[in-house]
Each structure stands twice: as C-alpha cells, then as structure tokens.
Design a protein around this motif. Sequence first.
Motif, mmCIF file in Angstrom:
data_model
loop_
_atom_site.group_PDB
_atom_site.id
_atom_site.type_symbol
_atom_site.label_atom_id
_atom_site.label_comp_id
_atom_site.label_asym_id
_atom_site.label_seq_id
_atom_site.Cartn_x
_atom_site.Cartn_y
_atom_site.Cartn_z
ATOM 1 N N LEU A 10 0.816 -1.210 0.000
ATOM 2 C CA LEU A 10 0.000 0.000 0.000
ATOM 3 C C LEU A 10 0.854 1.266 0.000
ATOM 4 O O LEU A 10 0.557 2.219 -0.720
ATOM 5 C CB LEU A 10 -0.929 -0.001 1.215
ATOM 6 C CG LEU A 10 -1.842 1.227 1.345
ATOM 7 C CD1 LEU A 10 -2.773 1.340 0.156
ATOM 8 C CD2 LEU A 10 -2.619 1.179 2.656
ATOM 9 N N ALA A 11 1.925 1.279 0.789
ATOM 10 C CA ALA A 11 2.756 2.485 0.878
ATOM 11 C C ALA A 11 3.342 2.842 -0.486
ATOM 12 O O ALA A 11 3.334 4.014 -0.890
ATOM 13 C CB ALA A 11 3.873 2.277 1.904
ATOM 14 N N ARG A 12 3.839 1.845 -1.199
ATOM 15 C CA ARG A 12 4.412 2.105 -2.527
ATOM 16 C C ARG A 12 3.336 2.579 -3.493
ATOM 17 O O ARG A 12 3.562 3.454 -4.329
ATOM 18 C CB ARG A 12 5.104 0.855 -3.066
ATOM 19 C CG ARG A 12 6.496 0.597 -2.465
ATOM 20 C CD ARG A 12 7.015 -0.784 -2.813
ATOM 21 N NE ARG A 12 7.093 -1.001 -4.255
ATOM 22 C CZ ARG A 12 7.234 -2.209 -4.808
ATOM 23 N NH1 ARG A 12 7.291 -3.286 -4.028
ATOM 24 N NH2 ARG A 12 7.320 -2.346 -6.112
ATOM 25 N N TYR A 13 2.153 1.997 -3.391
ATOM 26 C CA TYR A 13 1.094 2.398 -4.309
ATOM 27 C C TYR A 13 0.596 3.806 -4.012
ATOM 28 O O TYR A 13 0.365 4.603 -4.932
ATOM 29 C CB TYR A 13 -0.061 1.402 -4.256
ATOM 30 C CG TYR A 13 -1.123 1.713 -5.289
ATOM 31 C CD1 TYR A 13 -0.818 1.662 -6.655
ATOM 32 C CD2 TYR A 13 -2.403 2.091 -4.922
ATOM 33 C CE1 TYR A 13 -1.769 1.981 -7.617
ATOM 34 C CE2 TYR A 13 -3.364 2.408 -5.876
ATOM 35 C CZ TYR A 13 -3.042 2.355 -7.223
ATOM 36 O OH TYR A 13 -3.971 2.683 -8.176
ATOM 37 N N ARG A 42 -5.977 -1.903 2.238
ATOM 38 C CA ARG A 42 -6.450 -0.782 1.407
ATOM 39 C C ARG A 42 -7.518 0.030 2.141
ATOM 40 O O ARG A 42 -8.110 -0.423 3.127
ATOM 41 C CB ARG A 42 -7.062 -1.321 0.121
ATOM 42 C CG ARG A 42 -8.305 -2.087 0.474
ATOM 43 C CD ARG A 42 -9.230 -2.403 -0.632
ATOM 44 N NE ARG A 42 -10.361 -3.067 0.011
ATOM 45 C CZ ARG A 42 -11.624 -2.812 -0.237
ATOM 46 N NH1 ARG A 42 -11.942 -1.921 -1.131
ATOM 47 N NH2 ARG A 42 -12.577 -3.451 0.394
ATOM 48 N N PRO A 43 -7.809 1.239 1.655
ATOM 49 C CA PRO A 43 -8.959 1.990 2.171
ATOM 50 C C PRO A 43 -10.240 1.212 1.857
ATOM 51 O O PRO A 43 -10.517 0.899 0.698
ATOM 52 C CB PRO A 43 -8.908 3.298 1.383
ATOM 53 C CG PRO A 43 -7.506 3.405 0.893
ATOM 54 C CD PRO A 43 -7.037 2.012 0.664
ATOM 55 N N ALA A 44 -11.022 0.881 2.865
ATOM 56 C CA ALA A 44 -12.182 -0.017 2.695
ATOM 57 C C ALA A 44 -13.451 0.764 2.379
ATOM 58 O O ALA A 44 -14.423 0.749 3.145
ATOM 59 C CB ALA A 44 -12.365 -0.865 3.937
ATOM 60 N N ASP A 45 -13.464 1.475 1.241
ATOM 61 C CA ASP A 45 -14.648 2.247 0.885
ATOM 62 C C ASP A 45 -15.597 1.482 -0.029
ATOM 63 O O ASP A 45 -16.675 1.977 -0.355
ATOM 64 C CB ASP A 45 -14.252 3.577 0.245
ATOM 65 C CG ASP A 45 -13.249 3.405 -0.895
ATOM 66 O OD1 ASP A 45 -12.829 2.255 -1.142
ATOM 67 O OD2 ASP A 45 -12.885 4.412 -1.511
#
Length: 418
Positions: free
Chosen positions: A32-35, A146-149
Amino acid sequence: MTGVFSLLPEGRHGLLVSPVFGAEPHRGAEDLARYLATGGYAPLSPRHRLLDRIAAVGLRGRGGAGFPAAVKLRAVRDAPGRPVVVANGEEGEPGSVKDRWLLRHRPHVVLDGLRLAAAMTGAARGFVYLSDVPAEQAVRRALAERPADLPVEVVRTEHTYVAGEETAVVRRVDGGPALPTAKPPRPFEAGVGGAPTLVANVETLARVAVMHMCPDAAAAVAGAHLVTVSGPVGSVAVLAEVPAGTRLEVLADLGGHGGAAAVLLGGLFGGLHGPGWTDLPLDHDRLNAAGGALGCGALHFLHPRDCPVALATEAVAYLAAQSARQCGVCVSGTGALARTLTAAARGGAAHDTTDQLRRWSRQLPGRGACGLLDAAARVVATLLAHFPDRIDAHRGAACPACAQAAPEDGRRFTVPVP
C-alpha cells in the motif's frame, strides 16, 4: 522462463508515460505504501469526468473482445437496479500471463480501478474473480490494507478456457459452475444476483486507475497494451508493456523470434498470420482488417522449422478438450475439426480434407454460447488462408514437426508467470 520489459517512452522526470507495470516491476508485490506514493486511491470527484475521459481516449477492454470500456460502464450505470462490479482475473488463454502478473505484483492498481468503476457506475459492492492461488493471496493481502470504501469479495474458480467468459463469471459468483449461459440477458442487464453487472478485465481496471492518477497521459494509457510473447517450447517468453501501433516485428525481436515464419495472434482466438506478419501493428482495427484479432494480447511465434499444421492441430485439439460441453454444435464442431486436423497431421489427409475444413470454418462461427467455437474455426480458417497448400502436403506422410505434436495438453502455448 519469462522476462518483463517495457517499450514505453519516458515522460517528464523519467517516469514511464503509461506505468501500468509500475515504476519497479521487478521488486515483487507492491504494498500500500508504494502504491499510495504513486498517487493511488485518490478521491474521484466528479465521477463523470473520468468516464468522459475514458470515452474521449477510446479505452477498450483488455479481456479479448476489445469492447469500448466507456460504453460498458455507461450501460451498467444506466440499467435499473444497484450495480455490481467484478474484476475478472481468470485468464483462460494458456499463452497469456498479464492478468495473473498484475494480480500478483500490483493488486492495488486493480483494486483501485475496481473502486473507480464502482464510483462511476454507482455500484454498492465488488468482486475479484480468479483461479490463481498466488494472485489470490496477493489480492487478499491488499484488501486487508487498502482503504475499505467498497465491500469486495474474492471468488476463486477452477482454471478453464471458458471460466473467464463474462456469463460464466456471473454464474460462478452466484454460486454455480463457471460455465457460459445463453444470451440475452447480458451481465450489464442482469448479472450477479440479477443486478446490472460490470465484468471488467483486470488490465482494463488497472488502466482506469492509471488514467485517474495521470490524466495528462490518458491517451497513452488507453493505447498501451500488456502483451505476452512466446515461441517454441523451451524459448524465453516475454511480458511487455508497449505503445499502441507497435509493429509485431518489434515484439518478435524482443522475444528472440525475429526469424519467425508466422504468428498466432490473440492467444488461440486471433488466428494464424503468415507472410506479411512483420508489418502488422498492435491495433484492434487493423488486425481485424487483416483477418486476425488482438484478443488478450498473447502472441505465439512460429519459427521456420515449426509446422503451422502441427500448431493448428494442437490449438484446435486443446479447444475441443476445453469445451464446456453445453452446446451440441460446439462439441460436434470442435471435435470434427480436431479429428480431421489430427488425421491430416499424421499423414492421413484425404483429397477433400481442405475443402471440408474450409466449409466447417465458415459454417461454425457464431453458433456457440461463447467464443470457444469461434476460436477453433478461426484457427482453421486462417491456416487455410495463409498456408493453403500445407494440408495437402501432409497427404500420405506426417512431417517431423507434426509427428512430435502433443494435442490437447496446451503445452506449446503455456507460459509461466514472471
């Protein structure tokens, strides 16, 4: 062995113009950090702006048919009911590895594209559909961070040629077998649970995400392709990201197949192309005009020592073995093509074999529930179009290449995931 390459030009600051591969494709799965550092998971507002951009640059689906992505998104958005979105990562073509590579190495760019597709269509939930175990593990890790939206479920299926067909995807997500169904209705009309459903290839979704991050490069993103380049068994295969219009000769050279005599286009769907293949561009419309198809972007090159009859025999026998066996015309049609080609490859071509194959290749397309029968017919039709004398040349004796052919197992076309 498979290598990963990019032939894309560099843009500002040395970054790739269309980095679906990512800036560091050889570093393993992107976390996630790299993305996030690339601009991933940025808010989408207003949602129509990205959809208009997708339409303006003409992004096409990368699952095989090349259908305009914006048309599909709008059809789902405008259908009655709350939509569902599905990231389709089931690669039925044995010669393609792009979707599994994306899910294994860049799961966040696929999930981001799925999120954006949900926002553009108004979908309330999503699914990731796949059969590859390492890909599933990477996707589940990405989902956990990930952001869980958007609620997203992972659905695993058995790997078959037809499991990635969109109605088979819907059927499996709904708990049934991964087998195609009669159409209409199409998934955009009534898909998962009866809701309008977008079934989108994972590369398509990845390109949507990159277009959102890099709006100034939208045209380059939409035009570039991930292609899988392979050749004879034992040769190095290549997964490459290339600009629109790249000549097939360039891709052959990249994979060490510059002296190839022919190419099988689009996996097993696009047919054979003989003399003149070097000047063909990586372009849906121009390949269609030449009697082929880009399909999933898998290219298999035949060297002069290879026999196109042997390749066609293996391709059609594999397709016959992979038939869902739901349509009588598919079972009988692919079976007849496979048996006749196998007999010819073994030196048993009759005086009317070529005419018989030509008649079947014209009569069978469009008669099955999915594209498998069409793929088999196209392989035969293009074999006869580009190598019209080769069947008759096998009358009475098999050539050495045909004697070593291994029908049904798909080994010739199978490429390892890098």
